[in-house]
Design an enzyme around this catalytic site. Sequence first.
Site, PDB file in Angstrom:
ATOM      1  N   LYS A  54      51.539  67.137 -44.545  1.00 35.87           N
ATOM      2  CA  LYS A  54      51.703  65.955 -43.678  1.00 35.87           C
ATOM      3  C   LYS A  54      52.068  64.737 -44.517  1.00 35.87           C
ATOM      4  CE  LYS A  54      48.598  67.588 -40.086  1.00 35.87           C
ATOM      5  NZ  LYS A  54      47.216  67.735 -39.649  1.00 35.87           N
ATOM      6  N   GLN A  98      41.457  65.073 -39.861  1.00 33.68           N
ATOM      7  CA  GLN A  98      41.739  66.500 -39.901  1.00 33.68           C
ATOM      8  C   GLN A  98      40.534  67.301 -39.380  1.00 33.68           C
ATOM      9  OE1 GLN A  98      44.786  67.896 -40.951  1.00 33.68           O
ATOM     10  NE2 GLN A  98      43.897  69.794 -40.178  1.00 33.68           N
ATOM     11  N   ASP A 121      46.996  62.028 -32.838  1.00 34.31           N
ATOM     12  CA  ASP A 121      46.727  63.409 -32.446  1.00 34.31           C
ATOM     13  C   ASP A 121      46.574  63.528 -30.927  1.00 34.31           C
ATOM     14  OD1 ASP A 121      46.770  65.532 -34.170  1.00 34.31           O
ATOM     15  OD2 ASP A 121      44.740  65.238 -34.952  1.00 34.31           O
TER      16      ASP A 121
END
Length: 297
Positions: A54, A98, A121
Amino acid sequence: MTAQVIDGKAFAAEVRGKVAEHVARLKDEHDLVPGLAVVLVGEDPASQVYVRSKGKMTTEVGMKSVEHKLDVNTSEKDLLALIDQLNNDDSINGILVQLPLPKHLDEDLVINSIDPAKDVDGFHISNVGLLGTGQKSMVPCTPLGCLMMLRHHHGSLSGMNAVVIGRSNIVGKPMAQLLLNDSCTVTIAHSRTKDLPDVVRRADIVVAAVGRPEMVSGDWIKEGATVIDVGINRIETDEGKTKLVGDVDYASCAERAGAITPVPGGVGPMTIACLLANTLTSTCRAHGLEEPEGLTA
Ligand code: NDP
């Protein structure tokens, strides 16, 4: 029929290219550089790989990438303090924590402490509610990637029968919602669904997000249907090696489908591309600028 392969790797590169062009324009015209902060707690090897890739792709499209790697024993209080700091940092437009988090941390509490406008997200409860009511929101990256591929392949999805297998909060449910928002007739299947093969046989679009290697077999697929395989499963081969397979039995499904995504090289690459697209969208919204076309739901 032999299915057309939907090349997620190539399409993701195209999406990242569009993001990079838009980022360059933001810099030239507004002196703005979108910033994405990724927070990793602990040393889960798979999470470390995701975070590294990422970070790399974020810088490649010209954005600022910030990584916060915290000790596995980090307290909830310290993690929430970091998120608060990032929420208040104007140079950060996207915050991603994460998952999974170590067990002593409350995932819902942590995710819901992120500013919804920076929740790239799309897991914050406000964004879930906005998506559910068809309003502008941050959309979870994996289903957004699937939607982009479907729109790219079909144009309009209106009136199509879609079956989503899996009802998780991160893939199945938002995927179903997005398809509904695009006027599909949507069925959500799960582990208690009766006669799953029959349900799937009615679908013009099948999205498999189950986590069971090669579960969807070719004789479940209506001739000409589009099959999107979200699954990522590592299995052992007869030679004792490991390989990645999806939730779909690719060989048999490709014989009946009109189009199909491979694993690897299908949905996976689109997920990171959509994370970058979401960070760009969040930056544009924060500054009251026009949103990039074709990169949001
Ligand atoms: P979850 O385990 O959270 O959800 C799986 C879903 O599948 C559940 O709703 C479950 O039903 C359903 N299910 C399980 N067994 C069956 C069955 N036999 N028949 C029908 N439905 C069944 O998984 P995720 O949604 O997080 O992930 C799904 C897959 O997608 C995984 O392989 C994951 O690795 C992959 N993934 C890939 C991403 C990418 O970027 N490509 C991103 C995220 C996930 P029930 O609710 O009844 O238990």
